[in-house]
Design an enzyme around this catalytic site. Structure first.
Site, PDB file in Angstrom:
ATOM      1  N   LYS A  22       0.836  -1.204   0.000  1.00 55.02           N
ATOM      2  CA  LYS A  22       0.000   0.000   0.000  1.00 55.02           C
ATOM      3  C   LYS A  22       0.874   1.258   0.000  1.00 55.02           C
ATOM      4  O   LYS A  22       0.628   2.192  -0.768  1.00 55.02           O
ATOM      5  CB  LYS A  22      -0.891   0.020   1.252  1.00 55.02           C
ATOM      6  N   ASN A  23       1.894   1.273   0.849  1.00 52.23           N
ATOM      7  CA  ASN A  23       2.689   2.494   1.010  1.00 52.23           C
ATOM      8  C   ASN A  23       3.600   2.785  -0.176  1.00 52.23           C
ATOM      9  O   ASN A  23       4.196   3.862  -0.245  1.00 52.23           O
ATOM     10  CB  ASN A  23       3.519   2.436   2.301  1.00 52.23           C
ATOM     11  N   CYS A 126      -4.828   8.495   9.942  1.00 51.54           N
ATOM     12  CA  CYS A 126      -4.834   7.760  11.208  1.00 51.54           C
ATOM     13  C   CYS A 126      -4.635   8.705  12.384  1.00 51.54           C
ATOM     14  O   CYS A 126      -3.828   9.628  12.309  1.00 51.54           O
ATOM     15  CB  CYS A 126      -3.707   6.736  11.237  1.00 51.54           C
ATOM     16  N   ARG A 131       0.605  14.715  13.317  1.00 48.51           N
ATOM     17  CA  ARG A 131       1.459  14.356  12.190  1.00 48.51           C
ATOM     18  C   ARG A 131       1.554  15.568  11.298  1.00 48.51           C
ATOM     19  O   ARG A 131       0.790  15.737  10.370  1.00 48.51           O
ATOM     20  CB  ARG A 131       0.879  13.154  11.455  1.00 48.51           C
ATOM     21  N   PRO A 132       2.496  16.445  11.599  1.00 51.24           N
ATOM     22  CA  PRO A 132       2.569  17.705  10.869  1.00 51.24           C
ATOM     23  C   PRO A 132       3.091  17.526   9.449  1.00 51.24           C
ATOM     24  O   PRO A 132       3.563  16.457   9.077  1.00 51.24           O
ATOM     25  CB  PRO A 132       3.562  18.525  11.696  1.00 51.24           C
ATOM     26  N   VAL A 133       3.008  18.595   8.658  1.00 46.34           N
ATOM     27  CA  VAL A 133       3.532  18.568   7.287  1.00 46.34           C
ATOM     28  C   VAL A 133       4.589  19.650   7.085  1.00 46.34           C
ATOM     29  O   VAL A 133       4.939  19.970   5.967  1.00 46.34           O
ATOM     30  CB  VAL A 133       2.405  18.734   6.230  1.00 46.34           C
ATOM     31  N   ASP A 134       5.104  20.197   8.208  1.00 46.20           N
ATOM     32  CA  ASP A 134       6.067  21.297   8.081  1.00 46.20           C
ATOM     33  C   ASP A 134       7.282  20.925   7.223  1.00 46.20           C
ATOM     34  O   ASP A 134       7.772  21.729   6.428  1.00 46.20           O
ATOM     35  CB  ASP A 134       6.517  21.770   9.489  1.00 46.20           C
ATOM     36  N   LEU A 135       7.752  19.690   7.342  1.00 44.32           N
ATOM     37  CA  LEU A 135       8.961  19.306   6.599  1.00 44.32           C
ATOM     38  C   LEU A 135       8.670  19.126   5.109  1.00 44.32           C
ATOM     39  O   LEU A 135       9.524  19.377   4.262  1.00 44.32           O
ATOM     40  CB  LEU A 135       9.567  18.024   7.184  1.00 44.32           C
ATOM     41  N   ASP A 316       5.257   0.586  11.854  1.00 47.58           N
ATOM     42  CA  ASP A 316       4.011  -0.022  11.380  1.00 47.58           C
ATOM     43  C   ASP A 316       3.868  -1.487  11.801  1.00 47.58           C
ATOM     44  O   ASP A 316       2.840  -2.105  11.528  1.00 47.58           O
ATOM     45  CB  ASP A 316       3.917   0.082   9.856  1.00 47.58           C
ATOM     46  N   ARG A 408      -8.590  -0.511   4.902  1.00 42.59           N
ATOM     47  CA  ARG A 408      -7.722   0.516   4.322  1.00 42.59           C
ATOM     48  C   ARG A 408      -6.375  -0.072   3.935  1.00 42.59           C
ATOM     49  O   ARG A 408      -5.739   0.421   3.008  1.00 42.59           O
ATOM     50  CB  ARG A 408      -7.468   1.637   5.349  1.00 42.59           C
TER      51      ARG A 408
HETATM   52  C1  UD1 Z   1       4.743   6.909   6.292  1.00 38.12           C
HETATM   53  C2  UD1 Z   1       3.857   5.694   6.157  1.00 38.12           C
HETATM   54  C3  UD1 Z   1       3.384   5.215   7.526  1.00 38.12           C
HETATM   55  C4  UD1 Z   1       4.587   4.997   8.447  1.00 38.12           C
HETATM   56  C5  UD1 Z   1       5.496   6.217   8.467  1.00 38.12           C
HETATM   57  C6  UD1 Z   1       6.786   5.983   9.240  1.00 38.12           C
HETATM   58  C7  UD1 Z   1       2.780   5.909   3.999  1.00 38.12           C
HETATM   59  C8  UD1 Z   1       1.534   6.136   3.225  1.00 38.12           C
HETATM   60  N1  UD1 Z   1       2.703   6.022   5.332  1.00 38.12           N
HETATM   61  O1  UD1 Z   1       3.959   7.953   6.868  1.00 38.12           O
HETATM   62  O2  UD1 Z   1       2.651   4.010   7.363  1.00 38.12           O
HETATM   63  O3  UD1 Z   1       4.130   4.734   9.747  1.00 38.12           O
HETATM   64  O4  UD1 Z   1       5.865   6.599   7.125  1.00 38.12           O
HETATM   65  O5  UD1 Z   1       7.465   4.896   8.729  1.00 38.12           O
HETATM   66  O6  UD1 Z   1       3.812   5.618   3.430  1.00 38.12           O
HETATM   67  N2  UD1 Z   1       7.084  14.641  10.597  1.00 38.12           N
HETATM   68  C9  UD1 Z   1       7.208  15.980  10.933  1.00 38.12           C
HETATM   69  N3  UD1 Z   1       6.958  16.907   9.961  1.00 38.12           N
HETATM   70  C10 UD1 Z   1       6.611  16.560   8.696  1.00 38.12           C
HETATM   71  C11 UD1 Z   1       6.503  15.186   8.358  1.00 38.12           C
HETATM   72  C12 UD1 Z   1       6.742  14.245   9.343  1.00 38.12           C
HETATM   73  O7  UD1 Z   1       7.519  16.318  12.066  1.00 38.12           O
HETATM   74  O8  UD1 Z   1       6.404  17.454   7.877  1.00 38.12           O
HETATM   75  C13 UD1 Z   1       7.340  13.624  11.643  1.00 38.12           C
HETATM   76  C14 UD1 Z   1       6.122  12.764  11.954  1.00 38.12           C
HETATM   77  O9  UD1 Z   1       5.272  13.372  12.870  1.00 38.12           O
HETATM   78  C15 UD1 Z   1       6.768  11.518  12.501  1.00 38.12           C
HETATM   79  C16 UD1 Z   1       8.052  11.406  11.672  1.00 38.12           C
HETATM   80  O10 UD1 Z   1       8.287  12.698  11.143  1.00 38.12           O
HETATM   81  O11 UD1 Z   1       7.120  11.694  13.835  1.00 38.12           O
HETATM   82  C17 UD1 Z   1       8.003  10.422  10.536  1.00 38.12           C
HETATM   83  O12 UD1 Z   1       6.850  10.652   9.744  1.00 38.12           O
HETATM   84  P1  UD1 Z   1       6.837  10.300   8.187  1.00 38.12           P
HETATM   85  O13 UD1 Z   1       7.976   9.388   7.882  1.00 38.12           O
HETATM   86  O14 UD1 Z   1       6.731  11.562   7.415  1.00 38.12           O
HETATM   87  O15 UD1 Z   1       5.479   9.476   8.054  1.00 38.12           O
HETATM   88  P2  UD1 Z   1       4.474   9.465   6.845  1.00 38.12           P
HETATM   89  O16 UD1 Z   1       5.202   9.700   5.566  1.00 38.12           O
HETATM   90  O17 UD1 Z   1       3.303  10.300   7.154  1.00 38.12           O
END
Ligand code: UD1
Length: 429
Positions: A22-23, A126, A131-135, A316, A408
């Site tokens: 899926k991922n 989930c 789970r921010p998107v700042d990065l 996961d 899902r």
């Molecule tokens: C993806 C996977 C999810 C898995 C996760 C970690 C998919 C669809 N989902 O989620 O199943 O659990 O990787 O292996 O592939 N973070 C920030 N800012 C950001 C982005 C992330 O602080 O802008 C933090 C998150 O809160 C978390 C960490 O970085 O603590 C890792 O998150 P990330 O690897 O980005 O997870 P996803 O890509 O959302």
């Protein structure tokens, strides 16, 4: 709402076909937005998240066709999707669509790279901590995008196109690396991504983008370089095997006992998890067909594990491991280092008789000799499958409510388990 009834206590024996990841499938589908030619994806799992992303892509103007069955293929083989984004008709991804799945936020990158603008609702997904998107936004800014937040939407613009740049992630992020790759592929000039995620799904996306004409090197390492190209073409790509599904069934067998071949699984995608499963007392062997997991007679041994980005133990699989060691002979410790608050399964496992205490990011699990079936509630994707695993090893009946979370991410879960001798039944409505 569907429920799943499980009568526990039976070992698993037989063969389970592992689906496409899926991922990996989700970012690959999103990559179709980068080209006006057709992207053909094989081995795409039939999952609610895939169907939801099809709707989101449709809204941008992507035609998604599902390929017919070929001779020799069963309905259980993964599907082939033919995605064609000849014309992008809308660069807005609305709240109603994006709020149901976090990964759909990633459409931001290809829309911005190809169209010079995108308006994407801030994500949902989930409920596992903030789970921010700042990065992800930082990465787009490093490539020259201007970003504003307006009414719950990210509005991103690059009227003269994106330019290559240096992206240094302060923390490993899978989503951040996916969007950086997609955007850099079509940016003018070179991009370097430092502290990139090394997950197999990143490598799969990079492989597919390279087939489409991108110039990406180093995927799978912490430093990826991308030489931007002015356009990408169509390609055909097969989605990599799902390592999380593999690890989940491996842990189910390690818990119930029995002997199962996970067909199509690739040990190299989850070696750290297989090592841990071996430490609990199961025999894990890589074969020509996939991976064989067996546990006969001996008990389950406790372990100490911390989740980490790839190649570490995946977050996961954290909930599933907790289910497994809830019946170990001794005390296990599991530390969650990726997400805050990813312990919602603890309370539900306790309903089955597990003894777990939480202290910050660490769970201490005191193994018990038996679990007993009970009604439980699925709270997120991975947590819900941990309840299924525990139920397979519990005495009597467990009813898992709210199984839409399972749909899902796990294709035909009840069929796959039933074929190995488990008593798992879906009750509709
Ligand atoms: C993806 C996977 C999810 C898995 C996760 C970690 C998919 C669809 N989902 O989620 O199943 O659990 O990787 O292996 O592939 N973070 C920030 N800012 C950001 C982005 C992330 O602080 O802008 C933090 C998150 O809160 C978390 C960490 O970085 O603590 C890792 O998150 P990330 O690897 O980005 O997870 P996803 O890509 O959302």
């Amino acid at each position: 709402m569907d429920r799943i009834r499980i009568i526990g206590g039976r070992p698993l024996n037989g063969t389970i076909q592992i689906s496409g990841a899926k991922n990996a499938a989700l970012p690959l589908m999103i990559a179709s937005l980068l080209t006006d030619q057709m992207l053909v994806l094989e081995n795409v799992p039939r999952l609610a998240d895939v169907a939801q992303l099809q709707r989101i892509l449709n809204n941008h103007g992507v035609d998604v066709m599902v390929g017919g069955k070929r001779p020799g293929e069963s309905t259980y083989d993964g599907q082939t999707l033919l995605l064609s984004a000849a014309r992008i008709v809308d660069t807005t991804a609305p709240y109603e669509l994006v709020s149901r799945m976090r990964a759909s936020f990633w459409v931001l990158a290809p829309l911005l790279a190809r169209m010079g603008e995108a308006k994407v609702s801030l994500p949902g997904g989930c409920a596992i901590g903030t789970r921010p998107v700042d990065l992800l936004l930082m990465a787009m800014e490093r490539l020259g995008a201007e970003i504003e937040i307006d009414g719950g939407y990210v509005v991103a613009r690059a009227p003269n196109g994106l330019r290559g740049g240096e992206i240094v992630f302060p923390k490993v992020t899978v989503g951040g690396t996916h969007v950086a790759l997609m955007a850099a592929a079509l940016a003018q000039g070179a991009t370097v991504i430092e502290n990139a995620a090394r997950e197999p799904e990143i490598v799969d996306l990079a492989d597919c983008l390279n087939k489409m004409g991108a110039k990406i090197e180093g995927a799978g390492s912490a430093r990826i370089t991308v030489e931007g190209v002015s356009r990408l073409n169509g390609a055909r790509h097969r989605v990599v095997a799902d390592r999380i599904e593999t690890g989940t069934y491996a842990m189910a067998v390690a818990m119930t006992g029995g002997d199962v071949t996970l067909q199509g699984a690739q040990a190299g995608l989850l070696q750290s998890a297989l090592d841990v499963i071996g430490q609990t007392g199961a025999d894990v062997t890589a074969t020509n067909e996939g991976i064989r997991v067996a546990r006969n007679g001996g008990g389950i041994r406790p372990v100490e594990v911390t989740t980490d980005p790839f190649p570490g133990f995946p977050t996961d699989l954290q909930a599933q491991l907790m289910a497994l060691v809830s019946r170990a002979s001794g005390i296990s410790k599991i530390t969650e280092s990726i997400f805050e608050n990813r312990f919602m399964h603890v309370q539900e496992l306790a309903r089955l008789g597990a003894r777990i205490s939480l202290d910050g990011d660490t769970a201490t699990i005191e193994g018990v000799s038996r679990l007993k079936g009970a009604p439980v509630m699925a709270t997120d994707l991975r947590a819900s499958v941990s309840l299924v695993i525990a139920a397979l090893a519990a005495e009597g009946e467990t009813m898992v409510n709210r199984v839409y979370h399972l749909d899902r991410g796990f294709e035909r879960l009840e069929d796959k388990l039933t074929a190995c001798g488990a008593s798992v039944e879906r009750l509709s409505g």
